[in-house]
Write a protein that holds these residues in place. Sequence first.
Motif, PDB file in Angstrom:
ATOM      1  N   GLN A  98      -4.406 -10.175   0.534  1.00 57.59           N
ATOM      2  CA  GLN A  98      -4.528 -11.631   0.478  1.00 57.59           C
ATOM      3  C   GLN A  98      -3.367 -12.241  -0.299  1.00 57.59           C
ATOM      4  N   ARG A  99      -2.975 -11.598  -1.381  1.00 54.09           N
ATOM      5  CA  ARG A  99      -1.815 -12.087  -2.145  1.00 54.09           C
ATOM      6  C   ARG A  99      -0.532 -11.969  -1.316  1.00 54.09           C
ATOM      7  N   ALA A 100      -0.432 -10.888  -0.540  1.00 50.32           N
ATOM      8  CA  ALA A 100       0.735 -10.745   0.335  1.00 50.32           C
ATOM      9  C   ALA A 100       0.797 -11.888   1.334  1.00 50.32           C
ATOM     10  N   PHE A 101      -0.360 -12.288   1.871  1.00 54.42           N
ATOM     11  CA  PHE A 101      -0.415 -13.418   2.805  1.00 54.42           C
ATOM     12  C   PHE A 101      -0.060 -14.724   2.107  1.00 54.42           C
ATOM     13  N   LEU A 102      -0.673 -14.978   0.964  1.00 52.67           N
ATOM     14  CA  LEU A 102      -0.449 -16.238   0.252  1.00 52.67           C
ATOM     15  C   LEU A 102       0.984 -16.354  -0.251  1.00 52.67           C
ATOM     16  N   ASN A 103       1.630 -15.217  -0.509  1.00 52.28           N
ATOM     17  CA  ASN A 103       3.022 -15.233  -0.970  1.00 52.28           C
ATOM     18  C   ASN A 103       4.029 -15.142   0.169  1.00 52.28           C
ATOM     19  N   GLY A 104       3.547 -15.234   1.406  1.00 53.52           N
ATOM     20  CA  GLY A 104       4.445 -15.266   2.552  1.00 53.52           C
ATOM     21  C   GLY A 104       5.017 -13.933   2.959  1.00 53.52           C
ATOM     22  N   ARG A 105       4.423 -12.831   2.485  1.00 55.47           N
ATOM     23  CA  ARG A 105       4.935 -11.516   2.861  1.00 55.47           C
ATOM     24  C   ARG A 105       4.452 -11.096   4.249  1.00 55.47           C
ATOM     25  N   MET A 106       3.369 -11.706   4.725  1.00 55.04           N
ATOM     26  CA  MET A 106       2.858 -11.442   6.066  1.00 55.04           C
ATOM     27  C   MET A 106       2.036 -12.639   6.501  1.00 55.04           C
ATOM     28  N   ASP A 107       1.874 -12.801   7.816  1.00 54.69           N
ATOM     29  CA  ASP A 107       1.017 -13.886   8.293  1.00 54.69           C
ATOM     30  C   ASP A 107      -0.402 -13.351   8.473  1.00 54.69           C
ATOM     31  N   LEU A 108      -1.288 -14.211   8.958  1.00 59.13           N
ATOM     32  CA  LEU A 108      -2.699 -13.851   9.026  1.00 59.13           C
ATOM     33  C   LEU A 108      -2.969 -12.760  10.059  1.00 59.13           C
ATOM     34  N   ILE A 109      -2.234 -12.780  11.164  1.00 57.88           N
ATOM     35  CA  ILE A 109      -2.399 -11.725  12.172  1.00 57.88           C
ATOM     36  C   ILE A 109      -2.019 -10.371  11.579  1.00 57.88           C
ATOM     37  N   GLN A 110      -0.915 -10.331  10.868  1.00 61.47           N
ATOM     38  CA  GLN A 110      -0.483  -9.087  10.248  1.00 61.47           C
ATOM     39  C   GLN A 110      -1.474  -8.628   9.175  1.00 61.47           C
ATOM     40  N   ALA A 111      -2.016  -9.583   8.420  1.00 59.78           N
ATOM     41  CA  ALA A 111      -2.986  -9.233   7.388  1.00 59.78           C
ATOM     42  C   ALA A 111      -4.232  -8.594   7.999  1.00 59.78           C
ATOM     43  N   GLU A 112      -4.722  -9.166   9.101  1.00 60.03           N
ATOM     44  CA  GLU A 112      -5.891  -8.592   9.766  1.00 60.03           C
ATOM     45  C   GLU A 112      -5.587  -7.207  10.332  1.00 60.03           C
ATOM     46  N   SER A 113      -4.339  -6.999  10.727  1.00 67.10           N
ATOM     47  CA  SER A 113      -3.991  -5.697  11.295  1.00 67.10           C
ATOM     48  C   SER A 113      -4.051  -4.590  10.245  1.00 67.10           C
ATOM     49  N   VAL A 114      -3.912  -4.946   8.965  1.00 70.63           N
ATOM     50  CA  VAL A 114      -4.036  -3.943   7.910  1.00 70.63           C
ATOM     51  C   VAL A 114      -5.444  -3.348   7.920  1.00 70.63           C
ATOM     52  N   ALA A 115      -6.451  -4.233   8.004  1.00 78.58           N
ATOM     53  CA  ALA A 115      -7.838  -3.762   8.073  1.00 78.58           C
ATOM     54  C   ALA A 115      -8.076  -2.969   9.351  1.00 78.58           C
ATOM     55  N   ASP A 116      -7.491  -3.420  10.466  1.00 80.04           N
ATOM     56  CA  ASP A 116      -7.649  -2.690  11.727  1.00 80.04           C
ATOM     57  C   ASP A 116      -7.035  -1.301  11.638  1.00 80.04           C
ATOM     58  N   LEU A 117      -5.917  -1.189  10.947  1.00 79.06           N
ATOM     59  CA  LEU A 117      -5.254   0.109  10.808  1.00 79.06           C
ATOM     60  C   LEU A 117      -6.103   1.054   9.968  1.00 79.06           C
ATOM     61  N   ILE A 118      -6.714   0.524   8.927  1.00 81.11           N
ATOM     62  CA  ILE A 118      -7.581   1.349   8.076  1.00 81.11           C
ATOM     63  C   ILE A 118      -8.807   1.813   8.856  1.00 81.11           C
ATOM     64  N   ASP A 119      -9.343   0.928   9.697  1.00 81.88           N
ATOM     65  CA  ASP A 119     -10.580   1.222  10.433  1.00 81.88           C
ATOM     66  C   ASP A 119     -10.350   1.923  11.764  1.00 81.88           C
ATOM     67  N   ALA A 120      -9.091   2.136  12.157  1.00 82.04           N
ATOM     68  CA  ALA A 120      -8.798   2.691  13.482  1.00 82.04           C
ATOM     69  C   ALA A 120      -9.486   4.038  13.688  1.00 82.04           C
TER      70      ALA A 120
END
Length: 454
Positions: free
Chosen positions: A116-138
């Motif tokens: 969430q901090r990465a998103f709020l600090n502009g390091r990734m957008d919301l689609i990329q942030a959601e993909s982190v959870a998808d990668l963990i749950d793959a």
Amino acid sequence: MSDTIAAISTARAPSAIGILRLSGPDTVAILDRVFRPKGRSVSQRTERQMVLGDVLDRTGAAIDNGLAVLFRGPNSYTGEDCAEIHCHGAPVVLQEVLLALFAAGARQAKGGEFTQRAFLNGRMDLIQAESVADLIDAETAEAARNAAGQLGGAISRGIDVIYDSLMDITSRFYAVVDYPDEDIEDLQRQTMVDTLACAEEKLTALLATFDRGRVLRQGVPAVILGKPNVGKSSLLNALLGYDRAIVTDVAGTTRDTVEEKVRVGHVLLRLCDTAGIRDTQDTVERIGVERSRAAAQGAELALLVLDGSRELNEEDYAAADLAEKVQRCIVVLNKADLPCAADLSALAARFDTVLSVSAKAMSGITELASAIEALYPAGQTASGELLTNARQADAVQRALRAVSAARFALEQELTPDAVLTDTEDALEALGELNGKSVREDLVATIFSRFCVGK
């Protein structure tokens, strides 16, 4: 984000290595208090360099020997100063080091707070942030590849192009509204029509990926159908590779749906074993039969199990009628280890795929797996271009409707404010998709499904 957060990032089970993470303005000071290297402190060394040293507990005593690494912001995962401590993965050691980090001034990170901090600090957008959870749950390699592609910006780049083109149209129409005496030249109008048509085409193509993306992430909803005592539960156990469902010679043993995830080659199935389809006076069994029918209505794949050693009867045909209503169906002629008495020609006339198996003897299961894989081909590759959740699909669908309406209004030469309203609606929907203009409560909802430490 004025405080510093800490969490255990690896599973809380005995392992060779465990990792703790830090992020925030006091990261360097806290790391220097909890980690004692051989020689200079970590903060005095080159960042992104693994340093060997002692890991300290709350009293300052060494509890382990490990490694630490510092990532200076803004070029870090969260965009702020971050650090990791790598030590042995004993749960008691990890917990003691975490308490030491708290004592040094950090607080417990919430689930998903690093991302969430990465998103709020502009390091990734919301689609990329959601993909982190998808990668963990793959649960399949293809799902992991798609999530990794999204994390790399596969969808985000295309959305940014559409967003920027619509923003250009919006700015032009604001000029028209502010300066009504200025006429829009024909070339400009046609250019904008072409731009909207292009956006419409791209959004349509993106939305069409949702069905495959949803199946990739969640699995194919599949149901095993058939009358009682034909071997449905035996087939479930054979596909799973272990005895999940109770198997007896008593008809009606399964009285409720039993759902399990099973990988069949590259296909992930959400496989539901059901009560046998038949008319019954037993109240409990009748409820189970109704649940079986409901499961069939929500399934995309039916495995119709028939007892090949017996002639088909009305109960078999009732199950077949139900299976035919499912989008895809494979007939599994069970008990192939016994002489065949079923009318194969009648089955072949109704269904494209009829296979003989013996769930008890584990024969024909490989052929069944191949038939399932053939129904769901892997395609080229899932390199991140697939929408994978309903939130994303809903945002794309709303943006598509708004773009279509804007193009229609422009082609019908309606007033500029009518076109402007639709393009702004499209921008708002795309903003929800990538996070360029997103509500705080939506952000909280999205990150709530993340694990602690990520």
